[in-house]
Design a protein around this motif. Structure first.
Motif, PDB file in Angstrom:
ATOM      1  N   THR A  26       0.825  -1.208   0.000  1.00 21.24           N
ATOM      2  CA  THR A  26       0.000   0.000   0.000  1.00 21.24           C
ATOM      3  C   THR A  26       0.855   1.253   0.000  1.00 21.24           C
ATOM      4  O   THR A  26       0.494   2.263  -0.612  1.00 21.24           O
ATOM      5  N   TRP A  27       1.988   1.210   0.653  1.00 23.50           N
ATOM      6  CA  TRP A  27       2.845   2.388   0.760  1.00 23.50           C
ATOM      7  C   TRP A  27       3.800   2.575  -0.412  1.00 23.50           C
ATOM      8  O   TRP A  27       4.285   3.675  -0.642  1.00 23.50           O
ATOM      9  N   GLN A  28       4.073   1.501  -1.148  1.00 18.14           N
ATOM     10  CA  GLN A  28       5.082   1.580  -2.200  1.00 18.14           C
ATOM     11  C   GLN A  28       4.808   2.672  -3.234  1.00 18.14           C
ATOM     12  O   GLN A  28       5.739   3.385  -3.635  1.00 18.14           O
ATOM     13  N   PRO A  29       3.560   2.859  -3.707  1.00 15.01           N
ATOM     14  CA  PRO A  29       3.317   3.943  -4.668  1.00 15.01           C
ATOM     15  C   PRO A  29       3.685   5.317  -4.105  1.00 15.01           C
ATOM     16  O   PRO A  29       4.185   6.180  -4.845  1.00 15.01           O
ATOM     17  N   HIS A  30       3.441   5.528  -2.821  1.00 14.62           N
ATOM     18  CA  HIS A  30       3.821   6.791  -2.189  1.00 14.62           C
ATOM     19  C   HIS A  30       5.332   6.971  -2.212  1.00 14.62           C
ATOM     20  O   HIS A  30       5.833   8.054  -2.558  1.00 14.62           O
ATOM     21  N   PHE A  31       6.067   5.920  -1.871  1.00 13.30           N
ATOM     22  CA  PHE A  31       7.525   5.998  -1.898  1.00 13.30           C
ATOM     23  C   PHE A  31       8.023   6.339  -3.304  1.00 13.30           C
ATOM     24  O   PHE A  31       8.928   7.167  -3.478  1.00 13.30           O
ATOM     25  N   GLU A  32       7.440   5.712  -4.299  1.00 12.44           N
ATOM     26  CA  GLU A  32       7.877   5.941  -5.678  1.00 12.44           C
ATOM     27  C   GLU A  32       7.566   7.368  -6.125  1.00 12.44           C
ATOM     28  O   GLU A  32       8.365   7.990  -6.845  1.00 12.44           O
ATOM     29  N   GLN A  33       6.438   7.895  -5.701  1.00  9.90           N
ATOM     30  CA  GLN A  33       6.098   9.280  -6.038  1.00  9.90           C
ATOM     31  C   GLN A  33       7.077  10.248  -5.379  1.00  9.90           C
ATOM     32  O   GLN A  33       7.494  11.241  -5.986  1.00  9.90           O
ATOM     33  N   CYS A  34       7.444   9.984  -4.144  1.00 14.84           N
ATOM     34  CA  CYS A  34       8.422  10.830  -3.452  1.00 14.84           C
ATOM     35  C   CYS A  34       9.758  10.813  -4.182  1.00 14.84           C
ATOM     36  O   CYS A  34      10.388  11.860  -4.383  1.00 14.84           O
ATOM     37  N   ASN A  39      16.731  17.770 -11.019  1.00 14.23           N
ATOM     38  CA  ASN A  39      16.853  18.174 -12.417  1.00 14.23           C
ATOM     39  C   ASN A  39      16.823  19.687 -12.593  1.00 14.23           C
ATOM     40  O   ASN A  39      17.245  20.205 -13.638  1.00 14.23           O
ATOM     41  N   ALA A  40      16.340  20.397 -11.586  1.00 11.10           N
ATOM     42  CA  ALA A  40      16.305  21.860 -11.645  1.00 11.10           C
ATOM     43  C   ALA A  40      17.598  22.493 -11.129  1.00 11.10           C
ATOM     44  O   ALA A  40      17.759  23.715 -11.209  1.00 11.10           O
ATOM     45  N   CYS A  41      18.506  21.672 -10.604  1.00  9.17           N
ATOM     46  CA  CYS A  41      19.768  22.194 -10.064  1.00  9.17           C
ATOM     47  C   CYS A  41      20.738  22.542 -11.188  1.00  9.17           C
ATOM     48  O   CYS A  41      20.746  21.912 -12.244  1.00  9.17           O
ATOM     49  N   ARG A  42      21.586  23.515 -10.914  1.00  2.00           N
ATOM     50  CA  ARG A  42      22.630  23.909 -11.861  1.00  2.00           C
ATOM     51  C   ARG A  42      23.998  23.402 -11.431  1.00  2.00           C
ATOM     52  O   ARG A  42      24.880  23.190 -12.265  1.00  2.00           O
ATOM     53  N   THR A  43      24.187  23.267 -10.134  1.00  2.83           N
ATOM     54  CA  THR A  43      25.430  22.703  -9.603  1.00  2.83           C
ATOM     55  C   THR A  43      25.066  21.578  -8.640  1.00  2.83           C
ATOM     56  O   THR A  43      23.924  21.492  -8.164  1.00  2.83           O
ATOM     57  N   PHE A  44      26.034  20.727  -8.343  1.00  2.00           N
ATOM     58  CA  PHE A  44      25.725  19.490  -7.622  1.00  2.00           C
ATOM     59  C   PHE A  44      26.759  19.200  -6.533  1.00  2.00           C
ATOM     60  O   PHE A  44      27.343  18.128  -6.487  1.00  2.00           O
ATOM     61  N   ARG A  45      26.917  20.174  -5.641  1.00  2.00           N
ATOM     62  CA  ARG A  45      27.861  19.991  -4.538  1.00  2.00           C
ATOM     63  C   ARG A  45      27.244  19.158  -3.415  1.00  2.00           C
ATOM     64  O   ARG A  45      27.778  18.124  -3.037  1.00  2.00           O
ATOM     65  N   GLN A  46      26.116  19.604  -2.895  1.00  2.00           N
ATOM     66  CA  GLN A  46      25.509  18.923  -1.747  1.00  2.00           C
ATOM     67  C   GLN A  46      23.990  18.949  -1.854  1.00  2.00           C
ATOM     68  O   GLN A  46      23.389  19.954  -2.227  1.00  2.00           O
ATOM     69  N   VAL A  47      23.370  17.818  -1.525  1.00  2.00           N
ATOM     70  CA  VAL A  47      21.922  17.738  -1.372  1.00  2.00           C
ATOM     71  C   VAL A  47      21.649  17.370   0.082  1.00  2.00           C
ATOM     72  O   VAL A  47      22.355  16.546   0.669  1.00  2.00           O
ATOM     73  N   VAL A  48      20.636  17.996   0.668  1.00  3.36           N
ATOM     74  CA  VAL A  48      20.257  17.749   2.055  1.00  3.36           C
ATOM     75  C   VAL A  48      18.813  17.293   2.085  1.00  3.36           C
ATOM     76  O   VAL A  48      17.925  17.963   1.525  1.00  3.36           O
ATOM     77  N   ILE A  49      18.557  16.158   2.713  1.00  3.55           N
ATOM     78  CA  ILE A  49      17.205  15.641   2.874  1.00  3.55           C
ATOM     79  C   ILE A  49      16.820  15.766   4.342  1.00  3.55           C
ATOM     80  O   ILE A  49      17.420  15.124   5.206  1.00  3.55           O
ATOM     81  N   LEU A  50      15.844  16.589   4.644  1.00  2.33           N
ATOM     82  CA  LEU A  50      15.347  16.773   6.005  1.00  2.33           C
ATOM     83  C   LEU A  50      14.161  15.839   6.217  1.00  2.33           C
ATOM     84  O   LEU A  50      13.194  15.878   5.456  1.00  2.33           O
ATOM     85  N   GLY A  51      14.247  14.991   7.231  1.00  4.22           N
ATOM     86  CA  GLY A  51      13.204  13.996   7.449  1.00  4.22           C
ATOM     87  C   GLY A  51      13.468  12.729   6.667  1.00  4.22           C
ATOM     88  O   GLY A  51      12.539  12.081   6.174  1.00  4.22           O
ATOM     89  N   ALA A  52      14.737  12.350   6.574  1.00  3.22           N
ATOM     90  CA  ALA A  52      15.129  11.209   5.733  1.00  3.22           C
ATOM     91  C   ALA A  52      14.604   9.878   6.258  1.00  3.22           C
ATOM     92  O   ALA A  52      14.293   8.968   5.484  1.00  3.22           O
ATOM     93  N   GLY A  53      14.544   9.730   7.581  1.00  4.19           N
ATOM     94  CA  GLY A  53      13.918   8.567   8.196  1.00  4.19           C
ATOM     95  C   GLY A  53      14.408   7.221   7.720  1.00  4.19           C
ATOM     96  O   GLY A  53      15.573   6.860   7.848  1.00  4.19           O
ATOM     97  N   SER A  54      13.499   6.468   7.124  1.00  2.62           N
ATOM     98  CA  SER A  54      13.785   5.091   6.715  1.00  2.62           C
ATOM     99  C   SER A  54      14.591   5.007   5.422  1.00  2.62           C
ATOM    100  O   SER A  54      15.098   3.934   5.081  1.00  2.62           O
ATOM    101  N   LEU A  55      14.665   6.106   4.662  1.00  2.00           N
ATOM    102  CA  LEU A  55      15.315   6.197   3.345  1.00  2.00           C
ATOM    103  C   LEU A  55      14.519   5.512   2.251  1.00  2.00           C
ATOM    104  O   LEU A  55      14.933   5.515   1.079  1.00  2.00           O
ATOM    105  N   ASN A  56      13.361   4.917   2.581  1.00  2.84           N
ATOM    106  CA  ASN A  56      12.586   4.192   1.575  1.00  2.84           C
ATOM    107  C   ASN A  56      12.061   5.101   0.467  1.00  2.84           C
ATOM    108  O   ASN A  56      11.849   4.640  -0.659  1.00  2.84           O
ATOM    109  N   ASP A  57      11.840   6.373   0.772  1.00  4.60           N
ATOM    110  CA  ASP A  57      11.264   7.289  -0.209  1.00  4.60           C
ATOM    111  C   ASP A  57      12.314   8.181  -0.857  1.00  4.60           C
ATOM    112  O   ASP A  57      11.985   9.226  -1.421  1.00  4.60           O
TER     113      ASP A  57
END
Length: 239
Positions: A20-28, A37-55
């Motif tokens: 049931t949750w997998q479609p949500h993870f895939e959408q995330c 894809n909107a980034c121009r440079t690629f030094r660092q990405v920060v994910i706030l609320g990363a949790g389980s990493l499934n999404d």
């Protein structure tokens, strides 16, 4: 304050509701890719609320950025094992709200978070992942139960926490991506709407350009054993 208990409970629910949750993870994951894809440079990405990493499309982020910083209060062993597969992925256990030290002592004060290794002007993409509307839940409950915080002050504190999080995101110089609940609905076993509420506590979130429904609590999963299910409308804002 209950963060470890909540992380374990969510992990257990994921095991029961995987399909049931997998479609949500895939959408995330798709939304995060779109923000990248909107980034121009690629030094660092920060994910706030990363949790389980499934999404999170972790392999994609690792290949795209010099550094991937995943932030949450608690990371369980499966997430740690997955992150360890990538040399440039770093886990940061930290208070994303900035309020917990004060709240633990009974003070409903909102402060900007201080995250080690995260300099907003050097971050090319920041993602708030299913986090913004969750920030008030544990500290507000803690303050009401332990320190008898009045309901009116609790409501104000919850709103201020969400607004402060939005302001914090705006302080980043790179691409911002907000993935957050926009509406919550409860249905009975016949499919009739029984309740509906605003997960953002009345705070106006940025307009979204992508959305989907996540059946976060399927029938039979309600904590009070009621025959209801809960569907959250999740929206994505990228700016």
């Amino acid at each position: 304050m209950g963060f470890l208990h909540e992380a374990i409970a969510m992990s257990a629910r994921h095991q029961r509701c995987r399909n049931t949750w997998q479609p949500h993870f895939e959408q995330c994951q798709s939304a995060i890719r779109r923000a990248v894809n909107a980034c121009r440079t690629f030094r660092q990405v920060v994910i706030l609320g990363a949790g389980s990493l499934n999404d999170i499309p972790l392999g994609f982020l690792s290949q795209t950025f010099e550094a991937v910083t995943l932030v949450d209060m608690v990371f369980l062993k499966p997430a740690r094992r997955l992150a360890a597969e990538f040399d440039n992925v770093f886990l940061l256990e930290a208070d994303v709200s900035g309020c917990l030290a004060e709240a633990q002592g009974g003070n409903a004060l909102v402060k900007a978070p201080v995250l080690a290794g995260v300099e907003p002007e050097k971050v090319d993409c920041v993602v708030s992942l299913n986090l913004a509307t969750q920030l008030p839940l544990i500290p507000v409950r803690w303050l009401m139960e332990r320190f008898a915080l009045p309901e009116t002050k609790a409501d104000t504190f919850g709103k201020d926490l969400i607004q402060a999080h939005l302001d914090y995101l705006d302080g980043f110089s790179g691409v911002k991506c907000l993935i957050a609940d926009r509406d919550m609905r409860e249905y009975d076993c016949s499919g009739h709407l029984t309740d509906q509420w605003d997960p953002a506590w009345g705070v106006r979130l940025p307009a979204y350009d992508q959305a989907w429904d996540w059946e976060v609590i399927p029938l039979g999963e309600s904590s009070d054993n009621r025959a209801v299910c809960q569907r959250n409308r999740v929206g994505v804002s990228i700016w």
